[in-house]
Design a protein around this motif. Structure first.
Motif, short mmCIF file in Angstrom:
data_model
loop_
_atom_site.label_atom_id
_atom_site.label_comp_id
_atom_site.label_asym_id
_atom_site.label_seq_id
_atom_site.Cartn_x
_atom_site.Cartn_y
_atom_site.Cartn_z
N GLU A 1 0.83 -1.21 0.00
CA GLU A 1 0.00 0.00 0.00
C GLU A 1 0.86 1.26 0.00
O GLU A 1 0.58 2.23 -0.70
N GLN A 2 1.95 1.24 0.77
CA GLN A 2 2.88 2.38 0.79
C GLN A 2 3.50 2.60 -0.59
O GLN A 2 3.68 3.74 -1.03
N GLN A 3 3.85 1.48 -1.26
CA GLN A 3 4.43 1.59 -2.59
C GLN A 3 3.45 2.23 -3.57
O GLN A 3 3.84 3.02 -4.44
N ILE A 4 2.19 1.91 -3.42
CA ILE A 4 1.16 2.51 -4.28
C ILE A 4 1.04 4.00 -3.99
O ILE A 4 1.04 4.83 -4.91
N ASN A 5 0.96 4.33 -2.71
CA ASN A 5 0.69 5.72 -2.31
C ASN A 5 1.87 6.66 -2.57
O ASN A 5 1.66 7.86 -2.78
N GLN A 6 3.09 6.13 -2.54
CA GLN A 6 4.24 7.02 -2.71
C GLN A 6 4.56 7.29 -4.18
O GLN A 6 5.42 8.13 -4.49
N ARG A 7 3.86 6.63 -5.09
CA ARG A 7 4.06 6.86 -6.51
C ARG A 7 3.00 7.82 -7.03
O ARG A 7 1.82 7.70 -6.69
N PRO A 8 3.41 8.76 -7.89
CA PRO A 8 2.39 9.65 -8.47
C PRO A 8 1.46 8.86 -9.39
O PRO A 8 1.82 7.79 -9.90
N ALA A 9 0.25 9.38 -9.57
CA ALA A 9 -0.71 8.71 -10.47
C ALA A 9 -0.12 8.66 -11.88
O ALA A 9 0.41 9.65 -12.38
N ARG A 10 -0.17 7.49 -12.48
CA ARG A 10 0.38 7.31 -13.82
C ARG A 10 -0.66 6.65 -14.72
O ARG A 10 -1.39 5.76 -14.29
N GLU A 11 -0.67 7.06 -15.97
CA GLU A 11 -1.63 6.50 -16.91
C GLU A 11 -1.37 5.01 -17.17
O GLU A 11 -2.28 4.27 -17.50
N ASN A 12 -0.11 4.60 -17.01
CA ASN A 12 0.24 3.21 -17.33
C ASN A 12 -0.01 2.26 -16.16
O ASN A 12 0.18 1.04 -16.30
N ALA A 13 -0.43 2.80 -15.00
CA ALA A 13 -0.55 1.96 -13.80
C ALA A 13 -1.81 1.10 -13.84
O ALA A 13 -2.87 1.52 -14.34
N PRO A 14 -1.74 -0.12 -13.30
CA PRO A 14 -2.93 -0.98 -13.22
C PRO A 14 -3.72 -0.66 -11.96
O PRO A 14 -3.28 0.12 -11.12
N SER A 15 -4.90 -1.24 -11.84
CA SER A 15 -5.61 -1.19 -10.56
C SER A 15 -5.05 -2.31 -9.68
O SER A 15 -4.72 -3.39 -10.18
N ILE A 16 -4.93 -2.02 -8.38
CA ILE A 16 -4.38 -3.01 -7.46
C ILE A 16 -5.29 -3.07 -6.23
O ILE A 16 -5.47 -2.08 -5.53
N LYS A 17 -5.83 -4.25 -6.00
CA LYS A 17 -6.67 -4.49 -4.82
C LYS A 17 -5.84 -5.27 -3.81
O LYS A 17 -5.16 -6.24 -4.16
N LEU A 18 -5.89 -4.87 -2.53
CA LEU A 18 -5.09 -5.49 -1.49
C LEU A 18 -5.98 -6.26 -0.52
O LEU A 18 -7.02 -5.75 -0.07
N ILE A 19 -5.56 -7.48 -0.20
CA ILE A 19 -6.30 -8.31 0.75
C ILE A 19 -5.33 -8.93 1.75
O ILE A 19 -4.33 -9.54 1.34
N THR A 20 -5.62 -8.77 3.02
CA THR A 20 -4.84 -9.45 4.06
C THR A 20 -5.59 -10.72 4.45
O THR A 20 -6.76 -10.66 4.85
N GLY A 21 -4.93 -11.87 4.31
CA GLY A 21 -5.60 -13.10 4.68
C GLY A 21 -4.88 -14.33 4.16
O GLY A 21 -3.89 -14.24 3.45
N ASN A 22 -5.42 -15.46 4.55
CA ASN A 22 -4.90 -16.77 4.16
C ASN A 22 -5.82 -17.36 3.11
O ASN A 22 -7.03 -17.45 3.32
N ILE A 23 -5.28 -17.75 1.96
CA ILE A 23 -6.11 -18.22 0.85
C ILE A 23 -6.93 -19.44 1.25
O ILE A 23 -8.09 -19.59 0.85
N ARG A 24 -6.36 -20.32 2.07
CA ARG A 24 -7.11 -21.51 2.47
C ARG A 24 -8.29 -21.15 3.37
O ARG A 24 -9.39 -21.70 3.23
N GLU A 25 -8.06 -20.21 4.29
CA GLU A 25 -9.15 -19.79 5.18
C GLU A 25 -10.24 -19.08 4.40
O GLU A 25 -11.43 -19.28 4.64
N ARG A 26 -9.84 -18.25 3.45
CA ARG A 26 -10.83 -17.53 2.64
C ARG A 26 -11.64 -18.50 1.81
O ARG A 26 -12.84 -18.32 1.61
N HIS A 27 -11.00 -19.57 1.33
CA HIS A 27 -11.71 -20.57 0.55
C HIS A 27 -12.72 -21.32 1.43
O HIS A 27 -13.86 -21.57 1.01
N ARG A 28 -12.31 -21.63 2.68
CA ARG A 28 -13.22 -22.33 3.60
C ARG A 28 -14.44 -21.47 3.91
O ARG A 28 -15.56 -21.96 3.96
N ILE A 29 -14.20 -20.17 4.11
CA ILE A 29 -15.31 -19.25 4.41
C ILE A 29 -16.26 -19.18 3.22
O ILE A 29 -17.48 -19.26 3.36
#
Length: 223
Positions: free
Chosen positions: A191-219
């Motif tokens: 998130e810090q890396q995203i925020n410290q960079r100026p907005a750029r036309e070439n940048a992708p969208s980035i969604k951040l999730i904190t969690g364990n893939i196995r636990e998220r799958h069980r839920i």
């Protein structure tokens, strides 16, 4: 073998001496010979201990750590890996250290710089570098198709492959990344890396999730 390794490191410390303006040349000149000798001795120690039972292995491990603590664990990188402040050795800080210092020096004494460089270039460390380059290759391939695409990075760590391509000017605007890691500090770093960079036309969208893939799958599956 253990005493041979200790004596070799002790003599090398004396040979390399204290920090000087000549450290870079000194370390790089000694790196090939050091790598060959260290690999040979560590391999010999592994071969001698691989058939130990659990208790015997642990006892020898503790003895070796006591014998070789200085100078091996005076290396900043090795000390960090040993103490595992986030609870495991391969965290995002470890990955960043490998990315940043596999080809440059870090440390105070010439010996510490040499050991840090060595640890950043052993096979398990090199695998992190290769993984990043493989990921970058896939991302470039997807971006060049010029079609909208969603990409999940599971156990994303510092997500350096994404930011290096952004900084290189690669057009990623059609890509959408979901970065998932169970370590909150890793997600905070991204998130810090995203925020410290100026907005750029070439940048992708980035969604951040904190969690364990196995636990998220069980839920998701209601397990």
């Amino acid at each position: 073998l253990a005493y041979q390794l200790r004596d070799y490191l002790t003599s090398l410390r004396s040979k390399l001496g204290e920090p000087t303006q000549n450290d870079e040349k000194l370390v790089k000149d000694n790196f090939p010979g050091f790598s060959m000798t260290a690999n040979k001795l560590f391999t010999g120690l592994w071969d001698a201990s691989k058939d130990f039972d659990t208790l015997e292995y642990r006892n020898h491990q503790l003895w070796l750590q006591a014998l070789l603590w200085d100078p091996i664990l005076t290396s900043h990188f090795n000390n960090y890996i040993y103490h595992k402040p986030l609870g495991y050795a391969g965290d995002f800080r470890t990955m960043n250290f490998i990315y940043d210092y596999h080809n440059q020096l870090f440390g105070e004494s010439p010996l510490e710089k040499l050991i840090n460089l060595y640890t950043c270039n052993i096979p398990i460390s090199r695998s992190n570098l290769e993984r990043k380059e493989i990921w970058k290759g896939y991302i470039k391939e997807f971006a060049q198709k010029n079609a909208k695409m969603r990409i999940a990075s599971i156990g994303c760590g510092p997500a350096r492959e994404i930011f290096e391509l952004i900084d290189d000017g690669m057009d990623l605007r059609n890509l959408s990344f979901t970065c998932l890691d169970f370590e909150p500090k890793a997600i905070q770093f991204v998130e810090q890396q995203i925020n410290q960079r100026p907005a750029r036309e070439n940048a992708p969208s980035i969604k951040l999730i904190t969690g364990n893939i196995r636990e998220r799958h069980r839920i998701k599956e209601g397990l």
